[in-house]
Design a protein around this motif. Sequence first.
Motif, PDB file in Angstrom:
ATOM      1  N   LEU A 134       0.882  -1.226   0.038  1.00  0.00           N
ATOM      2  CA  LEU A 134       0.020  -0.092  -0.058  1.00  0.00           C
ATOM      3  C   LEU A 134       0.962   1.157   0.029  1.00  0.00           C
ATOM      4  O   LEU A 134       0.384   2.456  -0.040  1.00  0.00           O
TER       5      LEU A 134
ATOM      6  N   PHE B 273      -5.701  -3.121   3.512  1.00  0.00           N
ATOM      7  CA  PHE B 273      -6.024  -1.889   4.118  1.00  0.00           C
ATOM      8  C   PHE B 273      -6.326  -2.095   5.801  1.00  0.00           C
ATOM      9  O   PHE B 273      -5.721  -1.445   6.555  1.00  0.00           O
TER      10      PHE B 273
ATOM     11  N   THR C  70      -3.755  -0.001   8.297  1.00  0.00           N
ATOM     12  CA  THR C  70      -4.396   1.024   8.657  1.00  0.00           C
ATOM     13  C   THR C  70      -5.478   0.680   9.931  1.00  0.00           C
ATOM     14  O   THR C  70      -5.647   1.889  10.393  1.00  0.00           O
TER      15      THR C  70
ATOM     16  N   PRO D 213     -10.834   0.956   3.125  1.00  0.00           N
ATOM     17  CA  PRO D 213     -10.552   1.882   2.201  1.00  0.00           C
ATOM     18  C   PRO D 213     -11.130   3.234   1.987  1.00  0.00           C
ATOM     19  O   PRO D 213     -10.631   4.221   1.985  1.00  0.00           O
TER      20      PRO D 213
ATOM     21  N   TRP E  48     -10.766   5.174   5.181  1.00  0.00           N
ATOM     22  CA  TRP E  48      -9.527   5.928   5.148  1.00  0.00           C
ATOM     23  C   TRP E  48      -9.565   7.076   4.241  1.00  0.00           C
ATOM     24  O   TRP E  48      -9.060   8.257   4.401  1.00  0.00           O
TER      25      TRP E  48
END
Length: 328
Positions: free
Chosen positions: A209, A244, A248, A252, A255
């Motif tokens: 990513l 993702f 994170t 997605p 984010w």
Amino acid sequence: MHTVALAVTDGILPFELAMAHEIFDSAPAGFAGPWYRVALCGSEPVRAGRFLLAPEHGLDRLPQADTVIVPGWADVDRPPPGGLVDAVRAAHAAGARLASLCTGAFVLAAAGLLDGLRATTHWAHTGDLAARYPRVEVDPDVLYVDNGRVLTSAGKAAALDLCLHLVRLDHGSSAANAAARRLVVPPHRDGGQAQFVTTPLPAPRQQPLAELLSWVLERLDQPLTVEDLARRAGMSARNLGRHFRSATGTTPLQWLLVQRIRRAQELLETTDEDVEAVAAATGMGTAATLRRHFNRTVGVPPDAYRRTFRAGGERPGAGRKGAGPDRA
């Protein structure tokens, strides 16, 4: 000027204390306007690791502060010092905003300030916190929790995230980003992001990513979809979602929305573009869409946000006793 009191006692963790002092004691380069006045408060002398500190003020100074920071302390197996607990409770009663870093949450919990609230601490001690204080809703899987006037963080790097979050609440995204650049750390990690992941991430150059995230940040004005991101990353949408979540702690689309809101904050703070133009520049499409997402995420409409920060004033409630900051 907003006063930040650092509440210290014997056994305080030096990293969290030094980090908070670094952020709140010195304004980042280029920042115009009042920053913070920092007061080191505690009994004399105070030992933090191998360091011996001589606080400028006693703990009775805490109720006069706008924000009280309680750094982590080493020995969570024993109750926090009674003098510190009483002083923190008195500061809250006087209207101060309270924030604990790492195991400082045990002090807030002992003062009864976390009863009925969601809170966190270092992942290694969340079980102890929940067992000792059953009225606290302990969340072991987040970086920090913002309850308005009472905030808690996980350990070390997450404490840094919370301090930058406070700067963002008080002075806006540009100031927080400038402070982060000075410290050479990421400007923003959402409080809801996981404290850690169970599967080790690959090295940065191998992280699938890494290039994608930079590519997206350069194209926030475009109506990107999950399929667009997956195509750019060369993987399926399902595989992208898995990567993702691992990297994170979120999806997605979630984010991407956060990045659009952060960009909108910066534009509202630093330009005279109207809300329609800001919506277009952040890929929101229309002013109505921007207002809906902005109000839900930041807690105030874009126009009110701009009036506050373009005027150089404090965020509503941030510097007044008895009122907590707006949520962001």
